[in-house]
Each structure stands twice: as structure tokens, then as C-alpha cells.
Scaffold this motif. Structure first.
Motif, PDB file in Angstrom:
ATOM      1  N   ILE A   1       0.840  -1.200   0.000  1.00 12.06           N
ATOM      2  CA  ILE A   1       0.000   0.000   0.000  1.00 12.06           C
ATOM      3  C   ILE A   1       0.875   1.250   0.000  1.00 12.06           C
ATOM      4  O   ILE A   1       0.642   2.207  -0.753  1.00 12.06           O
ATOM      5  N   ALA A   2       1.892   1.250   0.852  1.00 12.63           N
ATOM      6  CA  ALA A   2       2.797   2.395   0.938  1.00 12.63           C
ATOM      7  C   ALA A   2       3.521   2.624  -0.387  1.00 12.63           C
ATOM      8  O   ALA A   2       3.700   3.775  -0.816  1.00 12.63           O
ATOM      9  N   ALA A   3       3.932   1.524  -1.042  1.00 11.99           N
ATOM     10  CA  ALA A   3       4.648   1.653  -2.314  1.00 11.99           C
ATOM     11  C   ALA A   3       3.743   2.220  -3.403  1.00 11.99           C
ATOM     12  O   ALA A   3       4.160   3.101  -4.170  1.00 11.99           O
ATOM     13  N   VAL A   4       2.502   1.736  -3.471  1.00 14.80           N
ATOM     14  CA  VAL A   4       1.568   2.210  -4.497  1.00 14.80           C
ATOM     15  C   VAL A   4       1.206   3.676  -4.267  1.00 14.80           C
ATOM     16  O   VAL A   4       1.132   4.473  -5.205  1.00 14.80           O
ATOM     17  N   ALA A   5       0.988   4.044  -2.990  1.00 10.75           N
ATOM     18  CA  ALA A   5       0.602   5.420  -2.673  1.00 10.75           C
ATOM     19  C   ALA A   5       1.795   6.357  -2.554  1.00 10.75           C
ATOM     20  O   ALA A   5       1.614   7.574  -2.426  1.00 10.75           O
ATOM     21  N   ASN A   6       3.011   5.785  -2.562  1.00 10.95           N
ATOM     22  CA  ASN A   6       4.239   6.570  -2.395  1.00 10.95           C
ATOM     23  C   ASN A   6       4.192   7.388  -1.112  1.00 10.95           C
ATOM     24  O   ASN A   6       4.466   8.597  -1.093  1.00 10.95           O
ATOM     25  N   ARG A   7       3.832   6.699  -0.023  1.00 11.31           N
ATOM     26  CA  ARG A   7       3.712   7.379   1.269  1.00 11.31           C
ATOM     27  C   ARG A   7       4.045   6.396   2.382  1.00 11.31           C
ATOM     28  O   ARG A   7       3.551   5.265   2.382  1.00 11.31           O
ATOM     29  N   SER A   8       4.877   6.793   3.327  1.00 13.93           N
ATOM     30  CA  SER A   8       5.251   5.905   4.429  1.00 13.93           C
ATOM     31  C   SER A   8       4.070   5.722   5.371  1.00 13.93           C
ATOM     32  O   SER A   8       3.403   6.699   5.737  1.00 13.93           O
ATOM     33  N   PRO A   9       3.789   4.495   5.797  1.00 11.57           N
ATOM     34  CA  PRO A   9       2.655   4.266   6.689  1.00 11.57           C
ATOM     35  C   PRO A   9       2.946   4.719   8.116  1.00 11.57           C
ATOM     36  O   PRO A   9       4.096   4.712   8.565  1.00 11.57           O
ATOM     37  N   GLN A  10       1.904   5.122   8.819  1.00 12.25           N
ATOM     38  CA  GLN A  10       2.022   5.507  10.225  1.00 12.25           C
ATOM     39  C   GLN A  10       1.543   4.326  11.064  1.00 12.25           C
ATOM     40  O   GLN A  10       0.354   4.167  11.339  1.00 12.25           O
ATOM     41  N   VAL A  11       2.480   3.472  11.462  1.00 14.69           N
ATOM     42  CA  VAL A  11       2.142   2.270  12.228  1.00 14.69           C
ATOM     43  C   VAL A  11       2.083   2.618  13.705  1.00 14.69           C
ATOM     44  O   VAL A  11       3.097   3.003  14.301  1.00 14.69           O
ATOM     45  N   GLN A  12       0.907   2.464  14.293  1.00 12.59           N
ATOM     46  CA  GLN A  12       0.714   2.777  15.705  1.00 12.59           C
ATOM     47  C   GLN A  12       0.830   1.530  16.585  1.00 12.59           C
ATOM     48  O   GLN A  12       1.346   1.584  17.689  1.00 12.59           O
ATOM     49  N   HIS A  13       0.338   0.384  16.073  1.00 18.02           N
ATOM     50  CA  HIS A  13       0.312  -0.849  16.856  1.00 18.02           C
ATOM     51  C   HIS A  13       0.741  -2.017  15.966  1.00 18.02           C
ATOM     52  O   HIS A  13       0.424  -2.046  14.777  1.00 18.02           O
ATOM     53  N   ARG A  14       1.415  -2.995  16.570  1.00 17.61           N
ATOM     54  CA  ARG A  14       1.763  -4.245  15.876  1.00 17.61           C
ATOM     55  C   ARG A  14       1.197  -5.403  16.687  1.00 17.61           C
ATOM     56  O   ARG A  14       1.710  -5.719  17.770  1.00 17.61           O
ATOM     57  N   ILE A  15       0.152  -6.024  16.158  1.00 16.42           N
ATOM     58  CA  ILE A  15      -0.574  -7.084  16.853  1.00 16.42           C
ATOM     59  C   ILE A  15      -0.851  -8.212  15.863  1.00 16.42           C
ATOM     60  O   ILE A  15      -1.354  -7.961  14.758  1.00 16.42           O
ATOM     61  N   ASN A  16      -0.560  -9.439  16.250  1.00 13.24           N
ATOM     62  CA  ASN A  16      -0.799 -10.571  15.348  1.00 13.24           C
ATOM     63  C   ASN A  16      -2.158 -11.228  15.539  1.00 13.24           C
ATOM     64  O   ASN A  16      -2.644 -11.903  14.646  1.00 13.24           O
ATOM     65  N   ASP A  17      -2.772 -11.064  16.694  1.00 15.28           N
ATOM     66  CA  ASP A  17      -4.069 -11.691  16.950  1.00 15.28           C
ATOM     67  C   ASP A  17      -5.172 -10.841  16.323  1.00 15.28           C
ATOM     68  O   ASP A  17      -5.326  -9.655  16.645  1.00 15.28           O
TER      69      ASP A  17
END
Length: 302
Positions: A212-228
Motif C-alpha cells: 500500500i505504501a509503495a503504491v501510494a508513495n507514502r510511508s505508513p504511520q504504524v501505531q500498533h503491531r498485533i498478530n491476533d
């Protein structure tokens, strides 16, 4: 040269250390080292080499390990011929699955198998690992339920067989109060600037977010990393971030306060595959379980 020595050599090439081989084969590291030493006595060319603190295969070792895998498979074929003659579909089959597929399939598989006569007993385990770690699990389990992004490299062809159960899209999840909740679908441009709850690095949602970031040419703002995925849905429902949910294997997630939106213009499909050693798939009991998994997944993805 004995068959179990060839098996140890193959496992060393797959798992990368004497300790890992010992754990997989349920023997001591000393026993593994002794068998490798005994095998080496039959060859002038070194089969292994030191690589830091671990032991790795040389090119000659890799050749012998590949030939040994064929010998192991041939022996398994001989055993399978007798199994076929006896039409034995019972026995114990061990299965490893990552968390979301375990939630979606394990119970349904048990019900599927219980409805027939003379079916295998299954032992279920959840193993949530990064994509590149799934093939090594076939040393410990008969069947490994694994996932990989459709555009990612295929599973190793040598010593592993794979069967795709389903091609599953990852949908974008937003709170019902989010401005995008009324859309029929979204694109990368619509969502790239949002705050995100995504998976840890090496897992499918993070791979899609990178696309998504590559297509939009914009770095994502990741707030949380959760696998569940249940926890992901709860964060999304709170309106703190948007996230992703697999379409079929997260149906147990509470959707009352979230909306799932198809993603357009970005590769967002993952393959859910069954991985196994070739000799394992020769067992009738294992094939019965694979058939059960196919039937369960077919109903789930309708």
C-alpha cells in the motif's frame, strides 16, 4: 551409510544446527554428532563445515542429503505399499497451524473426521511463525498449515510438498464511525495516510501494508503491531487505527463495531497451504486428513 544417518544429514541442511536436529528427532545433540561422524567415515570429501558456532553442509553434503531424501522417500514408498494393501486409514497425524487458521479450521476438522468411520486421530498445535519459518516445521509435524503472500517466492521444492487450500484476500477493517465505512471498496490512496494497526514484520498484513505504501508513495504511520486478529478488531472498533482482517479465517471476529472493505489496486491475497514431507503424504491416514482440510476450507470460503 545408513538411512537414519542420511535423515540426520538432511535435517541438518534444513534446520541449520545440531541442536535443532536433535530436538526435531527427539535425540541428544551428542547422538546427532556421533551419527554424522560415522557417516563421514564413508566419504573422503567433507560433508559438513563449521559456520560460526553452528554446523552447515558443504556442497558435497548437500548433494548427499538430496540423494538421501530420495532414498528415504523410496523406503517410505515401500512402507506405503503395505499400508495400501492393508487399507489402514487410522493412526495419529500431527498438525501445526498458525493462529487464525487454527481458530477457523481445527474445530471444523475434528467434526469432519468424527463423522466417518476408521479415521485418524489428530494432534493439533498452533505455531505462529514468520513466513520463511514454515517449511522447517515439517520436521516436527506431519502437516503444516502455512500462509504466504501470492507474490512472494514459492515454498522450497526440494523435500517439501505443498497444496493450496484457498486464496484468501485481506480486507481493510475500519470502525463503523470511520469516514470510509460507507465505501464499497478502498484504494491505497484512500488509506495510506491513516494510523495503522498491523502485524509484526514478516507476516501477511505487514507485507500488504508495505505494498500500500509503495503504491501510494507514502510511508505508513504504524501505531500498533498485533498478530491476533481479535485484538486487531478491538483496536479498530475503538477508532484508534485501521487494520486488516483475512476474509475467511477471521469470521469468528466480532464485526458489530467494524466494517470490512475490499482493497482495490494492491496485491492483497495470501495463499493458505498445507506443507508436508513427500514421504509423509504417502500415509493413507495423512491423506484422509488432507481431504478433510480441503472440504472444511471449501465450506468456509463459500
Amino acid at each position: 551409510m545408513e538411512l537414519h544417518q542420511l535423515q540426520i544429514l538432511r535435517e541438518l541442511g534444513t534446520l541449520g544446527s545440531v541442536t535443532a536436529v536433535a530436538e526435531a528427532l527427539r535425540v541428544t545433540p551428542s547422538a546427532v554428532s556421533q551419527q554424522l561422524t560415522a557417516l563421514q567415515r564413508g566419504f573422503r570429501t567433507p560433508l559438513t563445515r563449521k559456520q560460526g558456532r553452528t554446523l552447515a553442509l558443504t556442497a558435497a553434503g548437500e548433494v548427499l542429503a538430496a540423494a538421501g531424501a530420495e532414498a528415504i522417500d523410496a523406503m517410505a514408498a515401500a512402507r506405503s505399499a503395505l499400508d495400501e494393501y492393508e487399507q489402514d486409514s487410522t493412526g495419529t497425524v500431527s498438525i501445526s497451524g498458525f493462529h487464525s487458521v487454527g481458530q477457523a479450521l481445527f474445530g471444523a476438522l475434528l467434526r469432519e473426521l468424527s463423522s466417518a468411520e476408521a479415521t485418524p486421530a489428530v494432534q493439533l498445535t498452533d505455531e505462529d511463525v514468520a513466513q520463511n519459518e514454515f517449511p522447517a516445521l515439517t520436521a516436527r509435524y506431519d502437516l503444516v498449515l502455512a500462509h504466504r503472500m501470492e507474490h512472494s517466492p514459492p515454498w522450497p521444492a526440494q523435500g517439501i510438498r505443498s497444496l493450496t487450500l484457498v486464496r484468501e484476500p485481506l480486507d481493510i477493517a475500519v470502525a463503523v464511525t470511520h469516514p470510509l465505512a460507507g465505501r464499497a471498496a478502498v484504494t491505497a490512496a484512500d488509506i495510506a495516510g491513516e494510523r495503522w494497526v498491523t502485524s509484526r514484520v514478516g507476516y501477511s498484513p505487514d507485507d500488504v501494508l508495505g505494498a500500500i505504501a509503495a503504491v501510494a508513495n507514502r510511508s505508513p504511520q504504524v501505531q500498533h503491531r498485533i498478530n491476533d486478529y481479535g485484538a486487531v478488531a478491538a483496536v479498530v472498533a475503538a477508532g484508534d487505527a485501521i487494520g486488516m482482517l483475512p476474509r475467511f479465517t477471521s469470521r469468528s471476529v466480532d464485526d458489530r463495531d467494524i466494517v470490512r472493505l475490499p482493497l482495490r489496486g494492491v496485491g492483497n491475497h495470501r495463499l493458505i497451504d498445507v506443507l508436508a514431507r513427500p514421504e509423509t503424504l504417502r500415509r493413507r491416514s495423512v491423506r484422509v486428513v488432507v481431504d478433510g482440510l480441503q472440504q472444511v476450507m471449501a465450506r468456509l470460503s463459500e
